[in-house]
Write a protein that holds these residues in place. Sequence first.
Motif, PDB file in Angstrom:
ATOM      1  N   ALA A 285       0.820  -1.220   0.000  1.00 19.53           N
ATOM      2  CA  ALA A 285       0.000   0.000   0.000  1.00 19.53           C
ATOM      3  C   ALA A 285       0.852   1.267   0.000  1.00 19.53           C
ATOM      4  CB  ALA A 285      -0.945  -0.011   1.200  1.00 19.53           C
ATOM      5  N   ASP A 286       1.982   1.256   0.705  1.00 22.29           N
ATOM      6  CA  ASP A 286       2.851   2.440   0.719  1.00 22.29           C
ATOM      7  C   ASP A 286       3.357   2.780  -0.680  1.00 22.29           C
ATOM      8  OD1 ASP A 286       2.598   2.694   3.446  1.00 22.29           O
ATOM      9  OD2 ASP A 286       4.529   1.756   3.907  1.00 22.29           O
ATOM     10  N   LEU A 287       3.677   1.758  -1.465  1.00 22.63           N
ATOM     11  CA  LEU A 287       4.180   2.008  -2.822  1.00 22.63           C
ATOM     12  C   LEU A 287       3.073   2.497  -3.744  1.00 22.63           C
ATOM     13  CD1 LEU A 287       6.676  -0.964  -3.218  1.00 22.63           C
ATOM     14  CD2 LEU A 287       7.162   1.414  -2.597  1.00 22.63           C
ATOM     15  N   VAL A 288       1.862   1.976  -3.571  1.00 24.49           N
ATOM     16  CA  VAL A 288       0.728   2.471  -4.368  1.00 24.49           C
ATOM     17  C   VAL A 288       0.448   3.936  -4.011  1.00 24.49           C
ATOM     18  CG1 VAL A 288      -1.738   2.203  -4.876  1.00 24.49           C
ATOM     19  CG2 VAL A 288      -0.274   0.178  -4.641  1.00 24.49           C
ATOM     20  N   GLN A 289       0.517   4.275  -2.734  1.00 23.65           N
ATOM     21  CA  GLN A 289       0.311   5.666  -2.322  1.00 23.65           C
ATOM     22  C   GLN A 289       1.410   6.564  -2.877  1.00 23.65           C
ATOM     23  OE1 GLN A 289      -2.261   7.052  -1.208  1.00 23.65           O
ATOM     24  NE2 GLN A 289      -1.531   9.056  -0.585  1.00 23.65           N
ATOM     25  N   ALA A 290       2.633   6.070  -2.924  1.00 20.69           N
ATOM     26  CA  ALA A 290       3.725   6.852  -3.520  1.00 20.69           C
ATOM     27  C   ALA A 290       3.457   7.102  -5.000  1.00 20.69           C
ATOM     28  CB  ALA A 290       5.058   6.131  -3.326  1.00 20.69           C
ATOM     29  N   VAL A 291       2.890   6.125  -5.698  1.00 20.68           N
ATOM     30  CA  VAL A 291       2.522   6.317  -7.108  1.00 20.68           C
ATOM     31  C   VAL A 291       1.441   7.397  -7.202  1.00 20.68           C
ATOM     32  CG1 VAL A 291       1.469   5.238  -9.146  1.00 20.68           C
ATOM     33  CG2 VAL A 291       3.196   4.000  -7.830  1.00 20.68           C
ATOM     34  N   ARG A 292       0.458   7.365  -6.305  1.00 18.80           N
ATOM     35  CA  ARG A 292      -0.589   8.396  -6.307  1.00 18.80           C
ATOM     36  C   ARG A 292       0.020   9.786  -6.126  1.00 18.80           C
ATOM     37  NH1 ARG A 292      -3.269   4.849  -2.705  1.00 18.80           N
ATOM     38  NH2 ARG A 292      -4.944   3.764  -3.762  1.00 18.80           N
ATOM     39  N   LEU A 293       0.910   9.907  -5.145  1.00 21.69           N
ATOM     40  CA  LEU A 293       1.513  11.211  -4.866  1.00 21.69           C
ATOM     41  C   LEU A 293       2.383  11.686  -6.025  1.00 21.69           C
ATOM     42  CD1 LEU A 293       2.440  10.672  -1.112  1.00 21.69           C
ATOM     43  CD2 LEU A 293       0.543  12.027  -2.040  1.00 21.69           C
ATOM     44  N   MET A 294       3.110  10.769  -6.647  1.00 21.67           N
ATOM     45  CA  MET A 294       3.927  11.137  -7.804  1.00 21.67           C
ATOM     46  C   MET A 294       3.032  11.522  -8.981  1.00 21.67           C
ATOM     47  SD  MET A 294       7.033  11.592  -8.588  1.00 21.67           S
ATOM     48  CE  MET A 294       7.598  12.337 -10.112  1.00 21.67           C
ATOM     49  N   LEU A 295       1.935  10.812  -9.147  1.00 26.38           N
ATOM     50  CA  LEU A 295       0.959  11.148 -10.184  1.00 26.38           C
ATOM     51  C   LEU A 295       0.444  12.571  -9.980  1.00 26.38           C
ATOM     52  CD1 LEU A 295      -1.134  10.503 -12.468  1.00 26.38           C
ATOM     53  CD2 LEU A 295      -2.604   9.634 -10.634  1.00 26.38           C
ATOM     54  N   ALA A 296       0.048  12.895  -8.763  1.00 30.63           N
ATOM     55  CA  ALA A 296      -0.461  14.235  -8.474  1.00 30.63           C
ATOM     56  C   ALA A 296       0.614  15.284  -8.743  1.00 30.63           C
ATOM     57  CB  ALA A 296      -0.934  14.320  -7.023  1.00 30.63           C
ATOM     58  N   HIS A 297       1.838  14.971  -8.373  1.00 28.07           N
ATOM     59  CA  HIS A 297       2.945  15.896  -8.597  1.00 28.07           C
ATOM     60  C   HIS A 297       3.175  16.119 -10.099  1.00 28.07           C
ATOM     61  CE1 HIS A 297       6.642  17.982  -7.593  1.00 28.07           C
ATOM     62  NE2 HIS A 297       7.256  17.259  -8.507  1.00 28.07           N
ATOM     63  N   LEU A 298       3.197  15.036 -10.862  1.00 21.82           N
ATOM     64  CA  LEU A 298       3.378  15.155 -12.315  1.00 21.82           C
ATOM     65  C   LEU A 298       2.220  15.917 -12.949  1.00 21.82           C
ATOM     66  CD1 LEU A 298       4.677  11.566 -13.130  1.00 21.82           C
ATOM     67  CD2 LEU A 298       6.008  13.695 -13.170  1.00 21.82           C
ATOM     68  N   TYR A 299       1.008  15.665 -12.468  1.00 20.43           N
ATOM     69  CA  TYR A 299      -0.176  16.340 -13.010  1.00 20.43           C
ATOM     70  C   TYR A 299      -0.104  17.841 -12.743  1.00 20.43           C
ATOM     71  CZ  TYR A 299      -5.114  17.214 -14.022  1.00 20.43           C
ATOM     72  OH  TYR A 299      -6.286  17.697 -14.550  1.00 20.43           O
ATOM     73  N   GLU A 300       0.302  18.216 -11.546  1.00 25.18           N
ATOM     74  CA  GLU A 300       0.378  19.630 -11.173  1.00 25.18           C
ATOM     75  C   GLU A 300       1.518  20.359 -11.876  1.00 25.18           C
ATOM     76  OE1 GLU A 300      -1.660  21.544  -9.277  1.00 25.18           O
ATOM     77  OE2 GLU A 300      -2.983  19.811  -9.262  1.00 25.18           O
ATOM     78  N   HIS A 301       2.603  19.651 -12.163  1.00 27.70           N
ATOM     79  CA  HIS A 301       3.803  20.279 -12.745  1.00 27.70           C
ATOM     80  C   HIS A 301       4.032  19.830 -14.182  1.00 27.70           C
ATOM     81  CE1 HIS A 301       5.010  21.951  -8.874  1.00 27.70           C
ATOM     82  NE2 HIS A 301       4.663  20.791  -8.344  1.00 27.70           N
ATOM     83  N   ARG A 302       2.966  19.584 -14.911  1.00 23.02           N
ATOM     84  CA  ARG A 302       3.122  19.058 -16.274  1.00 23.02           C
ATOM     85  C   ARG A 302       3.639  20.098 -17.258  1.00 23.02           C
ATOM     86  NH1 ARG A 302      -2.454  18.999 -15.130  1.00 23.02           N
ATOM     87  NH2 ARG A 302      -3.647  20.461 -16.387  1.00 23.02           N
ATOM     88  N   ASP A 303       3.661  21.370 -16.858  1.00 20.91           N
ATOM     89  CA  ASP A 303       4.110  22.420 -17.764  1.00 20.91           C
ATOM     90  C   ASP A 303       5.632  22.556 -17.826  1.00 20.91           C
ATOM     91  OD1 ASP A 303       1.463  22.912 -18.140  1.00 20.91           O
ATOM     92  OD2 ASP A 303       1.393  24.673 -16.848  1.00 20.91           O
ATOM     93  N   GLY A 304       6.301  22.284 -16.720  1.00 18.04           N
ATOM     94  CA  GLY A 304       7.742  22.521 -16.680  1.00 18.04           C
ATOM     95  C   GLY A 304       8.534  21.277 -16.349  1.00 18.04           C
ATOM     96  N   PRO A 305       9.691  21.098 -17.001  1.00 16.56           N
ATOM     97  CA  PRO A 305      10.484  19.895 -16.760  1.00 16.56           C
ATOM     98  C   PRO A 305      11.255  19.903 -15.441  1.00 16.56           C
ATOM     99  CG  PRO A 305      11.586  21.310 -18.335  1.00 16.56           C
ATOM    100  CD  PRO A 305      10.255  21.944 -18.026  1.00 16.56           C
TER     101      PRO A 305
END
Length: 187
Positions: free
Chosen positions: A145-165
Amino acid sequence: MAELLSGPAAEPLTRAEAKAFLRVDGDAEDALLDALIAAARRHVEAETGRILMDQTWRFSLDRWPLRGVIPAPVAPVRTILEATVAAADGTPVPLPEDALTLVGDRAPALIRVEPARVSAPLVSHGGIVITLLAGYGADAGHVPADLVQAVRLMLAHLYEHRDGPGEATALPAAARALIASYRVVRL
């Protein structure tokens, strides 16, 4: 060096789960979300050194290790699918099933070699080829579950910062904390 032969049949998050987590309505960003889910999984895999969903990997060796133990380049390893040794003409010769023993309940997984059951490769480079099934399972229910939650958090981070590398590639601190105990340490 390990080579990915076939990626996962599913991701640790479905598109519906991702939409619910991100509070996204509609279908306009479905393709983007699918790409970000895969990118988030790969990022967590790279940070931890662990394969989340079942994948087929292959790696090669030039010779058998002196101590008879091969650390697998990926973890966790569920099974050894195939192992071959090259003949003089480069033709792969399958090893007997009992020639290698997997100790897969650790990270890195270890492959023990039965010296009496294997022959030396007759080519100078990459003469030993081992194919593995790595990952926690075919569905997300087997992933910690910790790794799935880390994927969720990384997903949210990528979604929020999709404009800049720049900021988009950094693992969020909360995700880093979740994966800390799962990191595979290699000496």
